[in-house]
Motif scaffolding. Sequence first.
Motif, mmCIF file in Angstrom:
data_model
loop_
_atom_site.group_PDB
_atom_site.id
_atom_site.type_symbol
_atom_site.label_atom_id
_atom_site.label_comp_id
_atom_site.label_asym_id
_atom_site.label_seq_id
_atom_site.Cartn_x
_atom_site.Cartn_y
_atom_site.Cartn_z
ATOM 1 N N HIS A 1 -7.834 -11.547 6.395
ATOM 2 C CA HIS A 1 -7.340 -12.743 5.710
ATOM 3 C C HIS A 1 -5.904 -13.102 6.087
ATOM 4 C CE1 HIS A 1 -10.941 -13.096 3.267
ATOM 5 N NE2 HIS A 1 -10.875 -11.799 3.040
ATOM 6 N N GLY A 2 -5.323 -12.369 7.038
ATOM 7 C CA GLY A 2 -3.965 -12.680 7.495
ATOM 8 C C GLY A 2 -2.902 -12.466 6.446
ATOM 9 N N VAL A 3 -3.059 -11.415 5.647
ATOM 10 C CA VAL A 3 -2.103 -11.112 4.579
ATOM 11 C C VAL A 3 -1.110 -10.066 5.086
ATOM 12 C CG1 VAL A 3 -1.855 -10.156 2.248
ATOM 13 C CG2 VAL A 3 -3.809 -11.595 2.803
ATOM 14 N N ASN A 4 0.177 -10.286 4.804
ATOM 15 C CA ASN A 4 1.190 -9.303 5.196
ATOM 16 C C ASN A 4 0.988 -8.019 4.410
ATOM 17 O OD1 ASN A 4 2.627 -10.885 7.067
ATOM 18 N ND2 ASN A 4 3.652 -11.955 5.399
ATOM 19 N N LEU A 5 1.092 -6.893 5.100
ATOM 20 C CA LEU A 5 0.898 -5.584 4.465
ATOM 21 C C LEU A 5 2.180 -4.785 4.577
ATOM 22 C CD1 LEU A 5 -1.073 -3.430 3.260
ATOM 23 C CD2 LEU A 5 -1.559 -2.756 5.600
ATOM 24 N N MET A 6 2.656 -4.277 3.458
ATOM 25 C CA MET A 6 3.839 -3.407 3.451
ATOM 26 C C MET A 6 3.403 -2.043 2.978
ATOM 27 S SD MET A 6 7.122 -5.331 1.904
ATOM 28 C CE MET A 6 8.292 -4.106 2.420
ATOM 29 N N LYS A 7 4.061 -1.008 3.485
ATOM 30 C CA LYS A 7 3.770 0.338 3.019
ATOM 31 C C LYS A 7 5.007 0.921 2.364
ATOM 32 C CE LYS A 7 -0.093 1.364 5.868
ATOM 33 N NZ LYS A 7 -0.827 2.283 6.663
ATOM 34 N N LEU B 1 0.852 -1.182 0.000
ATOM 35 C CA LEU B 1 0.000 0.000 0.000
ATOM 36 C C LEU B 1 0.889 1.233 0.000
ATOM 37 C CD1 LEU B 1 -3.012 0.888 0.290
ATOM 38 C CD2 LEU B 1 -2.651 0.883 2.754
ATOM 39 N N SER B 2 0.539 2.224 -0.794
ATOM 40 C CA SER B 2 1.314 3.456 -0.842
ATOM 41 C C SER B 2 0.875 4.401 0.265
ATOM 42 C CB SER B 2 1.119 4.135 -2.201
ATOM 43 O OG SER B 2 1.639 5.439 -2.151
ATOM 44 N N ALA B 3 1.856 4.986 0.946
ATOM 45 C CA ALA B 3 1.555 5.964 1.995
ATOM 46 C C ALA B 3 1.035 7.251 1.364
ATOM 47 C CB ALA B 3 2.794 6.238 2.829
ATOM 48 N N GLY B 4 1.267 7.414 0.068
ATOM 49 C CA GLY B 4 0.821 8.606 -0.642
ATOM 50 C C GLY B 4 -0.652 8.558 -1.010
#
Length: 126
Positions: free
Chosen positions: A68-74, A48-51
Motif C-alpha cells: 500500500h506504499g505506507v512508510n514503515l519505521m522501526k 514496528l518494534s524491532a523487539g
Amino acid sequence: VAEAPAVMDVETALKVVLKNALVHDGLSRGLHECAKTLDKGQALLCVLSAGCNEPEYTKLVEALCAEHGVNLMKVSDSKQLGEWVGLAKLTKEGEARKVVGCSCVVVKEWGEESEALSILQDSFKK
C-alpha cells in the motif's frame, strides 16, 4: 536575542506525532487493528518494534506496508512504543508504570500539523 530551539531528532518527532494522533483518535494498535487499517488503505505511517519475536508478524506488516506504499519505521523497544501510544497507567507524577509492550502501531490520522510531523515526513524523503 532569542535562543534557537533545540533540534528535534526523528525519534522525538515520532513520539510527538504518536501523541498527537492518539489524542485525535488516529491510532491503530496491535496486529489485528494494524492489519485491518493497512488493508483498507487508511494508513499514513506504520511503526514496528524491532523487539517483535514473531517473524511472520514482521513479514505480514512489512508486506502490507510495501503493497500500500505506507512508510514503515522501526523502533528498538516494544515497551517504549507501548508507552508512547498510551498503553500504560500513569502515576500522579505523570510517570508511566504497568507499561504494556506494543509491537505495531499504525497512524491513520495525524491529528494536527506540527514541526515534529514535518521532521518525520522529511526523514522519509531521504
